[in-house]
Design a protein around this motif. Sequence first.
Motif, mmCIF file in Angstrom:
data_model
loop_
_atom_site.group_PDB
_atom_site.id
_atom_site.type_symbol
_atom_site.label_atom_id
_atom_site.label_comp_id
_atom_site.label_asym_id
_atom_site.label_seq_id
_atom_site.Cartn_x
_atom_site.Cartn_y
_atom_site.Cartn_z
ATOM 1 N N ALA A 193 0.823 -1.215 0.000
ATOM 2 C CA ALA A 193 0.000 0.000 0.000
ATOM 3 C C ALA A 193 0.853 1.259 0.000
ATOM 4 C CB ALA A 193 -0.926 -0.002 1.225
ATOM 5 N N GLY A 194 2.175 1.119 0.124
ATOM 6 C CA GLY A 194 3.050 2.289 0.166
ATOM 7 C C GLY A 194 2.935 3.044 1.469
ATOM 8 N N ALA A 195 2.696 2.303 2.566
ATOM 9 C CA ALA A 195 2.513 2.929 3.877
ATOM 10 C C ALA A 195 3.754 2.756 4.737
ATOM 11 C CB ALA A 195 1.304 2.321 4.587
ATOM 12 N N THR A 196 3.880 3.597 5.743
ATOM 13 C CA THR A 196 4.865 3.415 6.800
ATOM 14 C C THR A 196 4.099 3.245 8.105
ATOM 15 O OG1 THR A 196 5.059 5.792 7.249
ATOM 16 C CG2 THR A 196 6.534 4.844 5.591
ATOM 17 N N MET A 197 4.785 2.781 9.138
ATOM 18 C CA MET A 197 4.068 2.479 10.374
ATOM 19 C C MET A 197 4.932 2.772 11.596
ATOM 20 S SD MET A 197 2.346 -1.136 11.592
ATOM 21 C CE MET A 197 3.917 -1.995 11.700
ATOM 22 N N ARG A 198 4.282 3.266 12.631
ATOM 23 C CA ARG A 198 4.896 3.371 13.959
ATOM 24 C C ARG A 198 4.061 2.539 14.923
ATOM 25 N NH1 ARG A 198 4.691 9.033 15.926
ATOM 26 N NH2 ARG A 198 3.139 9.449 14.322
ATOM 27 N N VAL A 199 4.732 1.858 15.826
ATOM 28 C CA VAL A 199 4.049 1.080 16.858
ATOM 29 C C VAL A 199 4.464 1.650 18.203
ATOM 30 C CG1 VAL A 199 3.683 -1.194 17.878
ATOM 31 C CG2 VAL A 199 4.062 -0.988 15.411
ATOM 32 N N ALA A 200 3.513 2.224 18.915
ATOM 33 C CA ALA A 200 3.808 2.865 20.194
ATOM 34 C C ALA A 200 3.168 2.078 21.328
ATOM 35 C CB ALA A 200 3.297 4.302 20.198
ATOM 36 N N GLU A 201 4.015 1.525 22.192
ATOM 37 C CA GLU A 201 3.535 0.882 23.411
ATOM 38 C C GLU A 201 3.555 1.923 24.517
ATOM 39 O OE1 GLU A 201 6.161 -2.468 23.792
ATOM 40 O OE2 GLU A 201 5.832 -3.037 21.710
ATOM 41 N N ARG A 202 3.570 1.478 25.771
ATOM 42 C CA ARG A 202 3.528 2.455 26.853
ATOM 43 C C ARG A 202 4.819 3.267 26.950
ATOM 44 N NH1 ARG A 202 0.903 3.767 31.685
ATOM 45 N NH2 ARG A 202 -0.765 2.320 31.228
ATOM 46 N N HIS A 203 5.959 2.581 26.852
ATOM 47 C CA HIS A 203 7.218 3.278 27.090
ATOM 48 C C HIS A 203 8.205 3.195 25.924
ATOM 49 C CE1 HIS A 203 6.112 4.292 31.131
ATOM 50 N NE2 HIS A 203 5.961 3.035 31.467
ATOM 51 N N ARG A 204 7.766 2.712 24.785
ATOM 52 C CA ARG A 204 8.659 2.722 23.637
ATOM 53 C C ARG A 204 7.857 2.868 22.351
ATOM 54 N NH1 ARG A 204 10.805 -3.334 21.871
ATOM 55 N NH2 ARG A 204 8.776 -4.370 21.918
ATOM 56 N N GLU A 205 8.551 3.372 21.339
ATOM 57 C CA GLU A 205 7.944 3.519 20.021
ATOM 58 C C GLU A 205 8.936 3.005 18.981
ATOM 59 O OE1 GLU A 205 6.956 7.183 17.032
ATOM 60 O OE2 GLU A 205 6.200 7.354 19.096
ATOM 61 N N VAL A 206 8.467 2.131 18.105
ATOM 62 C CA VAL A 206 9.329 1.605 17.044
ATOM 63 C C VAL A 206 8.763 2.049 15.699
ATOM 64 C CG1 VAL A 206 10.243 -0.339 18.328
ATOM 65 C CG2 VAL A 206 8.079 -0.605 17.162
ATOM 66 N N ARG A 207 9.665 2.363 14.781
ATOM 67 C CA ARG A 207 9.268 2.933 13.491
ATOM 68 C C ARG A 207 9.705 2.010 12.354
ATOM 69 N NH1 ARG A 207 8.661 8.832 13.691
ATOM 70 N NH2 ARG A 207 8.665 9.464 15.883
ATOM 71 N N PHE A 208 8.838 1.885 11.360
ATOM 72 C CA PHE A 208 9.124 1.057 10.192
ATOM 73 C C PHE A 208 8.880 1.891 8.939
ATOM 74 C CE2 PHE A 208 7.510 -1.615 13.649
ATOM 75 C CZ PHE A 208 8.625 -2.425 13.862
ATOM 76 N N ASP A 209 9.975 2.268 8.258
ATOM 77 C CA ASP A 209 9.843 3.084 7.058
ATOM 78 C C ASP A 209 9.733 2.190 5.824
ATOM 79 O OD1 ASP A 209 12.407 2.140 6.613
ATOM 80 O OD2 ASP A 209 13.387 4.024 7.144
ATOM 81 N N LEU A 210 9.653 2.809 4.666
ATOM 82 C CA LEU A 210 9.478 2.038 3.423
ATOM 83 C C LEU A 210 10.665 1.120 3.149
ATOM 84 C CD1 LEU A 210 7.932 4.741 1.048
ATOM 85 C CD2 LEU A 210 6.803 2.689 1.946
ATOM 86 N N VAL A 211 11.864 1.573 3.497
ATOM 87 C CA VAL A 211 13.054 0.755 3.251
ATOM 88 C C VAL A 211 13.037 -0.500 4.112
ATOM 89 C CG1 VAL A 211 15.570 0.659 3.418
ATOM 90 C CG2 VAL A 211 14.456 2.717 2.522
ATOM 91 N N SER A 212 12.782 -0.342 5.410
ATOM 92 C CA SER A 212 12.786 -1.500 6.313
ATOM 93 C C SER A 212 11.617 -2.433 6.020
ATOM 94 C CB SER A 212 12.748 -1.042 7.773
ATOM 95 O OG SER A 212 11.562 -0.322 8.053
ATOM 96 N N LEU A 213 10.460 -1.883 5.669
ATOM 97 C CA LEU A 213 9.315 -2.734 5.326
ATOM 98 C C LEU A 213 9.562 -3.472 4.013
ATOM 99 C CD1 LEU A 213 6.410 -0.332 6.334
ATOM 100 C CD2 LEU A 213 6.909 -2.542 7.382
ATOM 101 N N GLY A 214 10.229 -2.809 3.062
ATOM 102 C CA GLY A 214 10.581 -3.475 1.807
ATOM 103 C C GLY A 214 11.553 -4.617 2.047
#
Length: 313
Positions: A193-214
């Motif tokens: 879908a050409g999307a990027t994603m962030r996953v935020a828990e209580r005390h941390r946030e992880v990011r997934f850009d197009l390069v890492s998802l690819g």
Amino acid sequence: MVTKVHLDALKSEAASVEALIARASDRDILSRISLNHRLASLRQEIAEQEADRGTIAGVALIFDGDPVTGSSAIDASFAGKTLQNYQELISKQVAFSAGMLSARGPVPEEAQEAARMNIKSLVHGSFGFVLEESEADEPPMFDSPVKVAVEQISDLMLDVTSQNLVAFEKRLEDIDFRVFNTLKKFVSVIYKAGATMRVAERHREVRFDLVSLGRAYERLKETDVSQTEEVVVGELLGLIPIQRRFEFRREDKAEVLKGRVSQMLSADYIERLEKEGIMAGRKWRATISTKSVEHPDGRHASTTHTLIDLVQI
């Protein structure tokens, strides 16, 4: 449920209020009093949220890219598929950790019900959803299985998207093939879908850009994980309760199978088998799961065995 996104927003607002106080005129007494009151309130809320570890699952999935229109809209089909796949990931991880996930068939209803999450609110500034498990009458003393599963899936995503291929290869040794297949769907929907994603828990946030998802998409596409279950008769040669390892000589092929012991076999049962010494010279009917992994380098494959059930004949 407060996630790191909410905490960051509170801290950002507190910093803005501090800046307003610094610029406020000494003669504007009412404004300074109001701002100081707001700052004290924000600091207290931040301190309370940082001190509260929280034992129930809560996570924010935040998207950007082609399916998202500013901070006001998101493609409904994309959002529906992604949320469904994420819920399926959590349900299967909960079932797998509890030793309830078989090689085929539906995820046990008990695990599905325990892992059920609800959309509690939306996240703006991109577009996202805050998911939270249903609260019991009293919050558990320790982290709930769903909270643990959310953290495990985030860790899994980090290893799958990592530049370090070794981290991904190690994950293949432990991952359940049904969790793996759902992860494939989850990553595929987001990447295509050409999307990027962030996953935020209580005390941390992880990011997934197009390069890492690819990177993750290509790895998962080129990797094949399959699993079969077989009932075999033979001799139990050894069982190590602490490490949950076993050795079993099958009668039909005179082959020795080695591997791990599933969570389906309780620790008490394993310890009793070892202490009573009833393995030697006895025949057993063992249910053994065999997982085969075709690695993305295309040059090698690996096989692991898991002892699921054991019945004396």
